[in-house]
Design an enzyme around this catalytic site. Structure first.
Site, PDB file in Angstrom:
ATOM      1  N   CYS A 143     -18.787   9.740  72.976  1.00 33.47           N
ATOM      2  CA  CYS A 143     -19.950   9.667  72.246  1.00 33.47           C
ATOM      3  C   CYS A 143     -20.371   8.669  71.462  1.00 33.47           C
ATOM      4  CB  CYS A 143     -20.597  11.021  71.740  1.00 33.47           C
ATOM      5  SG  CYS A 143     -20.106  12.281  73.021  1.00 33.47           S
ATOM      6  N   HIS A 164     -26.057   9.071  66.932  1.00 31.84           N
ATOM      7  CA  HIS A 164     -26.051  10.326  68.567  1.00 31.84           C
ATOM      8  C   HIS A 164     -26.740  11.501  68.250  1.00 31.84           C
ATOM      9  CE1 HIS A 164     -23.761  12.111  71.593  1.00 31.84           C
ATOM     10  NE2 HIS A 164     -22.596  13.045  70.834  1.00 31.84           N
ATOM     11  N   ASN A 185     -27.487  16.210  74.671  1.00 31.86           N
ATOM     12  CA  ASN A 185     -27.022  15.674  74.314  1.00 31.86           C
ATOM     13  C   ASN A 185     -26.643  14.789  75.404  1.00 31.86           C
ATOM     14  OD1 ASN A 185     -24.428  13.924  73.549  1.00 31.86           O
ATOM     15  ND2 ASN A 185     -23.318  15.912  73.117  1.00 31.86           N
TER      16      ASN A 185
END
Length: 319
Positions: A110, A245, A276
């Site tokens: 990520c 994020h 996500n």
């Protein structure tokens, strides 16, 4: 010399999967997912591939930047969910765009987009590269176990991209890694070697220790941002927006509580609509804010990410 952002782009599949849709697959409901994760819906590929997502986002970034594919000097793609190990996503984007530059992939989970920006800054600093495309694309639906409610409720598919040129837009940055596979792990296929006698994973989908992921994420995001701001001499009032994020709403909320110098409303959030999207989440959100007119030339932005590796990063950039 580092970089300046010339243009942004993003793309997500049209197919929307709501929490109610997921409740038909696993034992869950809208209230459970919304309270624990903050996701209301996510985009999921029906026919699109990882490369399809990347190409769409790249084309939009190039259009926004006023740059033609043949003007690109380098393409850096970040992904943990590529269609093939080889050719990589970056190579296929280069082919589909009709560009003539070298291209390669990076994998930092990520945090990948921030690692990609830092890598691009190094190429631009050499003075041999004038136009660099950084694209992050993730088809997380292909590596999620759709019978595991602890992970399948979290993720979505999408891609984000930026076109970079030489400039002084990178004010400060910090990347970190805390290696280990005990918190987040995505196994790969070990193949059919008749000589391999080691352990072969029973499943190749995402494993995540939610409690430990939460602890690391909150620490990494809040500590990295505060340390970077102090190092760069940047105050909370100087910051126009924080682009974090989008892993979990509670993580973002706790991180912004620990950074009182930055007004809470400056933390941008779209996890409710996308879930996500791993390395794509930061550039997708950056593009959304740019196209919504929330970002202006000269604004100081804080980017922050964390993920498998364990990896994390924070950047202060001048847009």
């Amino acid at each position: 010399m580092s970089f300046t952002i010339l243009g942004t782009g993003s793309y997500a599949p049209e197919h929307v999967v709501t929490n109610d849709d997921l409740s038909k697959l696993v034992e869950t409901n809208d209230e459970w997912i919304t309270q624990r994760i903050g996701v209301k819906s996510r985009r999921i590929c029906e026919t699109e591939t990882n490369v399809d997502l990347a190409v769409q986002a790249s084309q939009r970034a190039l259009e926004n930047a006023g740059v033609q594919p043949e003007e690109l000097d380098l393409i850096i793609a970040t992904t943990i969910s590529g269609d093939t190990l080889s050719p990589g996503t970056g190579c296929m984007v280069q082919n589909r765009l009709g560009a003539h530059c070298p291209a390669f992939d990076m994998s930092a989970a990520c945090s990948g987009f921030l690692f990609g920006l830092e890598t691009a800054a190094g190429f631009l600093a050499r003075g041999l590269y004038k136009r660099v495309l950084v694209v992050s694309a993730e088809r997380m639906s292909g590596i999620v176990d759709w019978t595991d409610r602890s992970t399948c409720c979290i993720f979505g598919d999408g891609a984000g991209a930026v076109v970079l040129g030489p400039g002084d837009g990178l004010v400060a940055s910090h990347l970190m890694t805390k290696g280990g596979d005990d918190v987040i792990k995505i196994p790969t296929h070990y193949g059919n070697s008749p000589w391999y006698k080691g352990e072969v994973p029973e499943k190749t989908s995402i494993y995540m220790n939610g409690r430990e992921t939460y602890k690391f994420a909150v620490m990494a995001m809040s500590d990295n941002i505060k340390a970077l701001m102090e190092h760069a001499g940047v105050s909370g009032e100087d910051v126009a927006l924080v682009i974090p994020h989008q892993a979990n709403y509670r993580i973002i909320n706790e991180a912004r509580r620990r950074i009182p110098d930055i007004a809470p409303e400056k933390f941008c959030i779209n996890i409710d609509r996308y879930g996500n999207t791993s390395s794509a989440s930061v550039p997708i959100l950056l593009d959304e804010m740019n196209r919504a007119g929330k970002i202006h030339r000269g604004d100081l932005l804080v980017l922050a990410a964390f993920g498998g590796g364990l990896s994390a990063g924070a950047m202060i950039i001048r847009f």
